[in-house]
Design an enzyme around this catalytic site. Structure first.
Site, short mmCIF file in Angstrom:
data_model
loop_
_atom_site.label_atom_id
_atom_site.label_comp_id
_atom_site.label_asym_id
_atom_site.label_seq_id
_atom_site.Cartn_x
_atom_site.Cartn_y
_atom_site.Cartn_z
N CYS A 3 1.07 -0.96 -0.25
CA CYS A 3 0.34 -0.05 -0.16
C CYS A 3 0.64 0.65 0.03
CB CYS A 3 -1.04 0.32 1.33
SG CYS A 3 -1.84 1.23 1.27
N CYS A 53 -0.63 4.13 2.40
CA CYS A 53 -0.17 3.84 3.62
C CYS A 53 0.84 4.39 3.65
CB CYS A 53 -0.91 2.25 4.44
SG CYS A 53 -2.26 2.13 3.39
N ASP A 54 1.57 3.81 3.55
CA ASP A 54 3.25 3.76 3.28
C ASP A 54 4.24 4.83 2.68
OD1 ASP A 54 2.77 1.59 5.24
OD2 ASP A 54 2.91 -0.25 4.19
#
Ligand code: NDP
Length: 312
Positions: free
Chosen positions: A134, A137-138
């Site tokens: 992701c 997300c990261d």
């Protein structure tokens, strides 16, 4: 034991839309939101192709809007997953992660799909230490660093473009000599100076070092799809964007599914092979996999539940 009229499993656009329809039809509806409330779209940045948002909207915001809309008509949201479903009796007996068992007259399966990984042992070893499924997300953790994205679809292109804004350099590892992504996405990737597309390349293994308790990624060994000639890239982050797998494991042997685990529904319907169980969204759609289509099939499931209960 608690007895509800409609249990919805999953909380993406399909599940929330289904709830809007069942609740407006006065069907008592409970949604189990799963491990990722809001589903895959909570990991997306800008959504430009969902009708009704002329300026676009970000994924988490849209999911929050849908959730609130379902709650407004009385949908009850609960944490956790459904771990087992017994269809040998009606109402169906369902086991929940935290709340024990309950009985449901109807079930709408809207469990969506999850990111696929390459399946390399070294990929597994560096999960959380450089390997991610992701980018939104990261990506933040790789500010100013060099990273790679694997895949040639819209997700990979979107991830690469997103990461290019944060990172120093992004390699896009594509196994063929063309991208599967939409033309608009392809243009974006090919016109971003700090994205280098590595055409016809695949990943052999990832390498890195132990840092305290963590394994920290340092790079990847790739090989050319035709010549098999190897090449090493030095990267801190490796983002896998090669598609998804439907979250349908608990229905194996219960509901009809295709070879890849996508639930099979009757033509022009969300009805499964078990009367009273309906499926909508990405867990039954291997073709379109769009939020608007998931919402559309969610509406169908909601209407079919209402009609099914009326017939009983
Ligand atoms: P796709 O299935 O469309 O693409 C997967 C990509 O990964 C393909 O390029 C495929 O290669 C590659 N791939 C698969 N397995 C491997 C492997 N083992 N090694 C290397 N590469 C591999 O998945 P997406 O997640 O990109 O998209 C899913 C759906 O969601 C699509 O319908 C897409 O249009 C949609 N989407 C829309 C967005 C938007 O509109 N904003 C954003 C993101 C997704 P190959 O091409 O060779 O098969």
């Amino acid at each position: 034991m608690e007895h509800i009229e409609c249990l919805i499993i999953g909380s993406g656009p399909a599940g929330y839309t289904a709830a809007i329809y069942t609740c407006r039809a006065d069907v008592k509806t409970v949604i189990y939101e799963g491990i990722q409330p809001g589903g895959q779209l909570t990991q997306t940045t800008e959504i430009e192709n969902f009708p009704g948002y002329p300026k676009g909207i970000n994924g988490p915001e849209m999911m929050d809007d849908l959730r609130q809309q379902a709650e407004r008509f009385g949908a009850e949201m609960r944490m956790g997953e459904i771990t087992a479903v017994d269809v040998s009796q009606r109402p169906f007996r369902v086991t929940t992660e935290y709340d024990g068992d309950l009985l449901a007259d109807t079930i709408i399966v809207a469990t969506g799909a999850s990111a696929r990984y390459l399946g390399l042992p070294s990929e597994d070893a560096f999960k959380g230490g450089g390997v991610s499924g992701c980018a939104t997300c990261d990506g933040f953790f790789y500010k100013g660093k060099d990273v790679a994205v694997v895949g040639g679809g819209d997700t990979a292109c979107e991830d690469a473009t997103y990461l290019a804004k944060i990172c120093n350099k992004v390699y896009l590892i594509v196994r063929r000599d063309e991208l599967r992504a939409s033309k608009a996405m392809q243009h974006r990737v090919l016109n971003t100076p700090n994205i280098e597309v590595l055409w016809k390349h695949q990943t052999k293994e990832l390498f890195g070092e132990q840092q305290g308790f963590m394994k920290k990624l340092k790079g990847a060994v790739l090989y050319h799809s035709d010549t098999k000639v190897e090449r090493t890239i030095i990267i801190d982050g490796f983002f896998v964007a090669i598609g998804h797998l439907p979250n349908t494991m608990i229905f194996k042997g219960i509901l009809d599914m295709d070879a890849d685990g996508y639930l099979v529904t009757k033509p022009k319907s969300t009805a499964t092979n078990v009367e009273g169980i309906f499926a909508c969204g990405d867990c039954q759609d291997r073709t379109y996999r769009q939020a608007i289509v998931a919402a559309g099939t969610g509406a169908m499931a909601g209407i079919e539940v209402e009609r099914f209960l009326l017939r009983q």
